[in-house]
Write a protein that holds these residues in place. Structure first.
Motif, PDB file in Angstrom:
ATOM      1  N   GLN B 181     -22.610  16.900  23.928  1.00  0.00           N
ATOM      2  CA  GLN B 181     -23.636  17.220  22.937  1.00  0.00           C
ATOM      3  C   GLN B 181     -24.486  18.399  23.365  1.00  0.00           C
ATOM      4  O   GLN B 181     -24.961  19.168  22.542  1.00  0.00           O
ATOM      5  N   TRP B 231     -22.213  17.899  16.596  1.00  0.00           N
ATOM      6  CA  TRP B 231     -23.034  16.737  16.914  1.00  0.00           C
ATOM      7  C   TRP B 231     -24.316  16.637  16.093  1.00  0.00           C
ATOM      8  O   TRP B 231     -25.081  15.698  16.266  1.00  0.00           O
ATOM      9  N   VAL B 234     -25.612  13.308  14.307  1.00  0.00           N
ATOM     10  CA  VAL B 234     -24.626  12.265  14.585  1.00  0.00           C
ATOM     11  C   VAL B 234     -25.271  11.092  15.320  1.00  0.00           C
ATOM     12  O   VAL B 234     -26.043  11.295  16.251  1.00  0.00           O
ATOM     13  N   LEU B 249     -18.638   7.655  15.977  1.00  0.00           N
ATOM     14  CA  LEU B 249     -19.608   8.663  15.562  1.00  0.00           C
ATOM     15  C   LEU B 249     -19.804   8.556  14.057  1.00  0.00           C
ATOM     16  O   LEU B 249     -18.838   8.481  13.302  1.00  0.00           O
TER      17      LEU B 249
END
Lengths: 120, 286
Positions: B181, B231, B234, B249
């Protein structure tokens, strides 16, 4: 790994049942191995699915799964297990695996499909 | 010629016992018995010397086929897969004939064997069939069957000792997710084994690399490269898929990818990004 005779294992599962009914976490901790692993089958449900639980995570989840249900210790897959009923319906079955004289595996079946035959 | 009902009913508990142990599913075992019954009805039964052997053979072979497709289904099963519990107190037939290899512990271990290995093991250990009979049923030579059974026994002993997905593996995956991330290339490199492989299953729909990415540096670059957009917004949820640590996710409440990692002492050696919307949507219920 010394195997307990089946009768003695059944007695341990009976104790677990009683402790779950009393919601007696300290007793449960002494009945389960510190390295206990619990697997929960939710029927492939993405939302409810969990990682295998280990150690201290197991007792709260077990109590949660059995909360408010009538618990009986009976023969499932040839050995003693806990069958939880809400009203007439089986809501959960908990099976146990042993190492030495302690419970090392807890298998919690919540999957409605896998409980279907119990409810038909 | 008789209608074959009596011969079938006589061995029915045994047939169910074979199919259930091989599949860990009473529902699927019943389906197989139904199919065996139909075949038995349609067969020229006068030519069958031993109905019991004929029916056991048909059941085992159908169960081998079913186990092969069940295996593929279990691979996309989200969360731990457990056998379907069977009541051995109210309906003692299953436990009464042979109680062996019925416990969850054994059924879960059997699940890790190939379908033919499973068949050989179940017929030998739970039902005490002679090796020569098992050889005929699974269509192999007798020495090969002896070897299968002995290998299965060894597997089962080894598996009993193997820990399930450990806290260590989970920590490794957590560290990976954090670095991914952040787009932290250097940390990613440290977490990977040298020959790490990243597979993406995009089903041709989601934006995904179709070709596996191989090697520590390449995979670290690949993961770091999509950090900026992938990301955003998420949320992560821990789970397990096919016995391995996984993370679901989701974005705006919609699950869009399951990431599974396997690791050795060298670090993370495999990443699987399951982005196939069809597979995610139809996660098998069995």
């Amino acid at each position: 790994m010394t195997a307990l005779p089946p009768g003695a294992r059944d007695a341990v599962v009976q104790q677990v049942r009683d402790a779950c009914e009393r919601r007696d976490a300290p007793s449960l901790h002494t009945l389960l191995s510190p390295e206990v692993v619990a697997l929960i089958d939710t029927g492939g449900d993405l939302i409810a699915s969990t990682w295998p639980l280990t150690g201290d995570e197991v007792v709260p989840r077990l109590l949660d799964a059995l909360d408010g249900a009538d618990l009986s210790a009976q023969q499932v897959n040839g050995v003693c297990a806990i069958v939880a009923r809400r009203g007439e319906r089986v809501s959960c079955i908990v099976s146990f695996g042993f190492e030495a004289n302690r419970i090392a595996r807890v298998w919690i079946t919540l999957s409605p499909l896998k409980l279907r035959r119990w409810n038909s | 010629m008789s209608d074959g009902v009596e011969q079938f009913m006589e061995v029915r508990p045994r047939l169910f016992g074979i199919a259930y142990r091989m599949l860990g599913s009473a529902t699927e075992a019943e389906d197989i018995l139904q199919e065996v019954w139909l075949r038995w009805q349609a067969y020229d039964r006068g030519t069958v010397e031993s109905p019991a052997a004929f029916l056991a053979t048909a059941t085992t072979r159908l169960a081998i086929n079913a186990a092969t497709s069940a295996r593929a289904r279990h691979e996309t099963y989200i969360g731990p897969w457990l056998p379907e519990p069977v009541d051995t107190s109210a309906d003692p037939a299953l436990g009464a004939e042979r109680g062996e290899a019925l416990e969850f512990a054994v059924l879960l271990l059997l699940e890790k064997l190939s379908p033919v290995e499973r068949a050989a093991y179940v017929l030998r250990e739970a039902f005490d069939y002679p090796y020569s009979t098992i050889a005929e049923i699974v269509q192999l030579k007798e020495p090969a069957v002896r070897q299968l059974v002995s290998r299965a026994r060894k597997h089962l002993v080894a598996e009993r000792r193997a820990p399930v997905a450990s806290k260590q593996q989970r920590e490794l995956l957590a560290a990976f997710l954090e670095a991914a991330q952040a787009g932290d290339f250097e940390t990613l490199e440290k977490l990977f084994a040298e020959d790490v492989v990243s597979y993406s299953d995009g089903g041709g729909l989601a934006l995904a690399a179709r070709i596996p990415v191989i090697g520590r540096t390449r995979v670290a670059k690949f993961v770091a490269a999509f950090a900026s957009h992938f990301w955003v917004g998420v949320s992560l949820r821990w789970t397990e898929a096919n016995g391995q640590p996984s993370v679901v996710l989701s974005r705006d409440g919609v699950d869009f990818t399951v990431v599974t990692a396997s690791a050795s002492d060298e670090g993370i050696d495999q990443l699987l990004w399951m982005m196939n919307p069809e597979k995610l949507g139809s996660v098998s219920a069995r």
